[in-house]
Design an enzyme around this catalytic site. Sequence first.
Site, PDB file in Angstrom:
ATOM      1  N   SER A 281      11.668   6.426  13.360  1.00 18.21           N
ATOM      2  CA  SER A 281      11.937   5.143  12.707  1.00 18.21           C
ATOM      3  C   SER A 281      10.666   4.332  12.459  1.00 18.21           C
ATOM      4  O   SER A 281       9.878   4.103  13.374  1.00 18.21           O
ATOM      5  CB  SER A 281      12.881   4.336  13.601  1.00 18.21           C
ATOM      6  OG  SER A 281      12.810   2.956  13.293  1.00 18.21           O
ATOM      7  N   GLY A 282      10.528   3.854  11.215  1.00 15.90           N
ATOM      8  CA  GLY A 282       9.379   3.003  10.903  1.00 15.90           C
ATOM      9  C   GLY A 282       9.442   1.698  11.665  1.00 15.90           C
ATOM     10  O   GLY A 282       8.430   1.205  12.180  1.00 15.90           O
ATOM     11  N   LEU A 283      10.647   1.147  11.762  1.00 15.76           N
ATOM     12  CA  LEU A 283      10.810  -0.109  12.502  1.00 15.76           C
ATOM     13  C   LEU A 283      10.425   0.074  13.977  1.00 15.76           C
ATOM     14  O   LEU A 283       9.658  -0.713  14.536  1.00 15.76           O
ATOM     15  CB  LEU A 283      12.277  -0.584  12.402  1.00 15.76           C
ATOM     16  CG  LEU A 283      12.663  -1.739  13.319  1.00 15.76           C
ATOM     17  CD1 LEU A 283      11.883  -2.992  12.979  1.00 15.76           C
ATOM     18  CD2 LEU A 283      14.168  -2.012  13.246  1.00 15.76           C
TER      19      LEU A 283
ATOM     20  N   GLU B 198      11.612   5.843   0.573  1.00 11.43           N
ATOM     21  CA  GLU B 198      12.550   4.873  -0.010  1.00 11.43           C
ATOM     22  C   GLU B 198      11.981   4.309  -1.305  1.00 11.43           C
ATOM     23  O   GLU B 198      10.754   4.216  -1.464  1.00 11.43           O
ATOM     24  CB  GLU B 198      12.845   3.762   1.010  1.00 11.43           C
ATOM     25  CG  GLU B 198      11.656   2.928   1.413  1.00 11.43           C
ATOM     26  CD  GLU B 198      11.884   2.133   2.712  1.00 11.43           C
ATOM     27  OE1 GLU B 198      12.338   2.733   3.704  1.00 11.43           O
ATOM     28  OE2 GLU B 198      11.587   0.926   2.710  1.00 11.43           O
TER      29      GLU B 198
ATOM     30  N   ASN C 157      11.091  -4.447   6.041  1.00 12.29           N
ATOM     31  CA  ASN C 157      12.341  -3.891   6.536  1.00 12.29           C
ATOM     32  C   ASN C 157      13.505  -4.376   5.670  1.00 12.29           C
ATOM     33  O   ASN C 157      13.573  -5.537   5.272  1.00 12.29           O
ATOM     34  CB  ASN C 157      12.556  -4.295   8.000  1.00 12.29           C
ATOM     35  CG  ASN C 157      13.758  -3.599   8.580  1.00 12.29           C
ATOM     36  OD1 ASN C 157      14.895  -4.049   8.427  1.00 12.29           O
ATOM     37  ND2 ASN C 157      13.529  -2.481   9.240  1.00 12.29           N
ATOM     38  N   SER C 158      14.439  -3.476   5.416  1.00  5.81           N
ATOM     39  CA  SER C 158      15.547  -3.761   4.502  1.00  5.81           C
ATOM     40  C   SER C 158      16.413  -4.924   4.960  1.00  5.81           C
ATOM     41  O   SER C 158      17.107  -5.543   4.156  1.00  5.81           O
ATOM     42  CB  SER C 158      16.439  -2.523   4.383  1.00  5.81           C
ATOM     43  OG  SER C 158      15.675  -1.450   3.916  1.00  5.81           O
TER      44      SER C 158
ATOM     45  N   ASP D  19       8.776   5.375   4.893  1.00  8.87           N
ATOM     46  CA  ASP D  19       8.736   4.154   4.068  1.00  8.87           C
ATOM     47  C   ASP D  19       8.650   4.539   2.586  1.00  8.87           C
ATOM     48  O   ASP D  19       9.440   5.335   2.113  1.00  8.87           O
ATOM     49  CB  ASP D  19       7.572   3.254   4.514  1.00  8.87           C
ATOM     50  CG  ASP D  19       7.792   2.698   5.925  1.00  8.87           C
ATOM     51  OD1 ASP D  19       8.954   2.715   6.378  1.00  8.87           O
ATOM     52  OD2 ASP D  19       6.820   2.275   6.576  1.00  8.87           O
TER      53      ASP D  19
ATOM     54  N   HIS E 279      21.668   3.288   1.842  1.00  7.52           N
ATOM     55  CA  HIS E 279      21.560   2.250   2.859  1.00  7.52           C
ATOM     56  C   HIS E 279      22.376   1.028   2.457  1.00  7.52           C
ATOM     57  O   HIS E 279      22.480   0.698   1.273  1.00  7.52           O
ATOM     58  CB  HIS E 279      20.088   1.861   3.031  1.00  7.52           C
ATOM     59  CG  HIS E 279      19.783   1.317   4.387  1.00  7.52           C
ATOM     60  ND1 HIS E 279      20.648   1.368   5.438  1.00  7.52           N
ATOM     61  CD2 HIS E 279      18.654   0.703   4.877  1.00  7.52           C
ATOM     62  CE1 HIS E 279      20.102   0.821   6.508  1.00  7.52           C
ATOM     63  NE2 HIS E 279      18.894   0.412   6.194  1.00  7.52           N
TER      64      HIS E 279
ATOM     65  N   ASP F  64      10.716   8.527   9.013  1.00  8.33           N
ATOM     66  CA  ASP F  64      10.977   7.431   8.086  1.00  8.33           C
ATOM     67  C   ASP F  64       9.621   7.119   7.451  1.00  8.33           C
ATOM     68  O   ASP F  64       8.796   6.416   8.040  1.00  8.33           O
ATOM     69  CB  ASP F  64      11.517   6.252   8.898  1.00  8.33           C
ATOM     70  CG  ASP F  64      11.580   4.960   8.106  1.00  8.33           C
ATOM     71  OD1 ASP F  64      11.349   5.001   6.883  1.00  8.33           O
ATOM     72  OD2 ASP F  64      11.874   3.929   8.736  1.00  8.33           O
TER      73      ASP F  64
ATOM     74  N   LYS G   9       6.024  -2.134   2.096  1.00  8.71           N
ATOM     75  CA  LYS G   9       7.440  -2.497   2.159  1.00  8.71           C
ATOM     76  C   LYS G   9       7.700  -3.533   3.259  1.00  8.71           C
ATOM     77  O   LYS G   9       6.823  -3.862   4.058  1.00  8.71           O
ATOM     78  CB  LYS G   9       8.311  -1.255   2.378  1.00  8.71           C
ATOM     79  CG  LYS G   9       7.917  -0.348   3.539  1.00  8.71           C
ATOM     80  CD  LYS G   9       8.178  -0.874   4.932  1.00  8.71           C
ATOM     81  CE  LYS G   9       9.627  -1.197   5.214  1.00  8.71           C
ATOM     82  NZ  LYS G   9      10.362  -0.065   5.812  1.00  8.71           N
TER      83      LYS G   9
ATOM     84  N   ARG H 233      15.696   7.824  -0.227  1.00  9.21           N
ATOM     85  CA  ARG H 233      16.505   6.685   0.243  1.00  9.21           C
ATOM     86  C   ARG H 233      16.700   5.693  -0.901  1.00  9.21           C
ATOM     87  O   ARG H 233      15.725   5.208  -1.485  1.00  9.21           O
ATOM     88  CB  ARG H 233      15.797   6.049   1.420  1.00  9.21           C
ATOM     89  CG  ARG H 233      16.318   4.697   1.839  1.00  9.21           C
ATOM     90  CD  ARG H 233      15.787   4.396   3.219  1.00  9.21           C
ATOM     91  NE  ARG H 233      15.787   2.981   3.525  1.00  9.21           N
ATOM     92  CZ  ARG H 233      15.421   2.493   4.715  1.00  9.21           C
ATOM     93  NH1 ARG H 233      15.011   3.323   5.671  1.00  9.21           N
ATOM     94  NH2 ARG H 233      15.443   1.202   4.940  1.00  9.21           N
TER      95      ARG H 233
ATOM     96  N   ASP I 170       7.270  -4.309  10.596  1.00 13.25           N
ATOM     97  CA  ASP I 170       7.669  -3.144   9.804  1.00 13.25           C
ATOM     98  C   ASP I 170       7.261  -3.371   8.343  1.00 13.25           C
ATOM     99  O   ASP I 170       8.087  -3.334   7.439  1.00 13.25           O
ATOM    100  CB  ASP I 170       9.189  -2.969   9.953  1.00 13.25           C
ATOM    101  CG  ASP I 170       9.695  -1.652   9.362  1.00 13.25           C
ATOM    102  OD1 ASP I 170       8.861  -0.782   9.048  1.00 13.25           O
ATOM    103  OD2 ASP I 170      10.918  -1.518   9.202  1.00 13.25           O
TER     104      ASP I 170
END
Length: 572
Positions: free
Chosen positions: A57-59, A125, A133-134, A98, A201, A96, A131, A170, A69
Amino acid sequence: MNARESASLSAPRSELPRTTRLRQMLTSTQLEFMMEAHNGLSARIVREAGFKAIWGSGLAISAQFGVRDNNEASWTQVVDTLEFMADASDLPILLDGDTGYGNFNNVRRLVRKLEQRGIAGVCIEDKQFPKTNSFINGERQPLAEIDEFCGKIKAGKDSQADDDFSIVARVEALIAGWGMEEALKRAEAYRQAGADAILIHSKLSRPDEILQFAREWAGRGPLVIVPTKYYSTPTDVFREAGISTVIWANHLIRAATSAMQAVAKEIHASETLVDVEERIATVNEIFRLQDADEYSEAENRYLSASRASGSAIVLAASRGAGLEAVTAERPKVMLPIAGKPLLRWLVDAFKKQGVNDITVVGGYRADAIETAGIKLVVNERHAETSELASLACAADALKSDTVISYGDLLFRSYIVRDLVESEADFSVVVDSSLTEPVNRSVRDFAWCSAPDDRGLFGNKVLLRRVSSELQDGAASGAELPHGRWVGLLNVRGAGRARLQAVLTTLRARPDFDSLDMPALLNALIEAGESIEVQYVHGHWRGVNDLDDFRRAGDFAHGQTPLASAGTGGEAQ
Ligand code: SPV
Ligand code: MG
């Protein structure tokens, strides 16, 4: 199996390469699960929990660095972290990735570097670098152009060396508020560009848009979801919707965070560890997760010929006959000699020669034995038993080449050096300067295959028998002994198993409790073993009575004429 995978030292091997296992998960007809990990330890924990794959996970990786992130950690820092994860766990890792950390060219390089480090796939993504975080203002984040993003997917697929390396595309259209149609259009374009799966997502707290997407997608390719926000959805709903893989995306970093916050707060407030100790992983559990045992095994395998791996068993169970006046509170080995306990002199002498793994068998007042730098085992039956019963308590310590020693010895360090350098499976130190009884405590006379002839230095001499009885005519032919065994036996290589076997035979004897070290030496000889003799002429001292005790300090200080060292002796 790729190069990186075979370089993973401690992780058990699985039959199929990680890339193949990840691809099989993505394409399987059953619902699969991936768990987030963010460093080597959490990767190991994910494997032990039973998961088949890891979400890098990037986060979570950013968070464990303490950064946002937002691509604040560089991609090489992320890849270095993945290397620790791949070493700690043999599971496939889906990174992940990104946005791919740049344009098509960065994606090409990323894919090559990931393959080199044993990573099974990457998810990219369709946002813009850098980026966010979404779940932070997702609707305000610009999306990538479809064609540009398809170029990245193609570039990645064209640069992978392993056909099974996976690229997951993604789709962020639902997060950014561009609607279902746009999401489906993008997913189809990415599929055609070569993506091996689509990650769709959503940040809604219900799975509605994910389920609608899955219906309209109609099984055109594997679908991956991240139900962080719609977490209360029953998992069977995803199964029925035909989802390929569910990612539990951040739950270990969150679990670690709440545990660390609670424990830090409590220790700070209470200023003691006593309330938290039972609730946190033991230090041994951390060692286990680090595979500390594998290190010890490797040490035995690769260092066994060197002195650095040497071990010793020190027999120190006795109070000391003749020393009752000074041993009310402590065993003989804790008597102070020139400012430090007798045992410490012995331990220091061993350590000086690279004999670092020292097991001391205590008995009488074992609680008074200082344990710094040693392992203590206790012969609970010390009052009724003798030396071999104590040795049997330490039998586990015979894992590597081992010196078995009485605990009441002082000696010049070359004696141990020469002993551990001996190539023989069994070797002992015999003092040729002492062949007659000086007082009643003198024992352990040694008969050998030849006397100590210093003119023939280097000739091999074997031990024939050790006995405290000078008139032991049956064995010695009433010959005078050639010296005294000082209480040091070195056991090497295959000799260890043979010594264990002889010890096991002796244990079956009804008189085992009364058997001493000479009984073991004699039993080895009777079993056909050759025990090499290393002659010395003084340079050691045993502590058997008050007189020895008084003079030992002088020896320790190196003030006495060493060659005339007095009584040797035993610890038990
Ligand atoms: C991550 O784990 O970094 C993800 C998933 O990208 S999410 O945080 O849900 O966007
Ligand atoms: Mg992410």
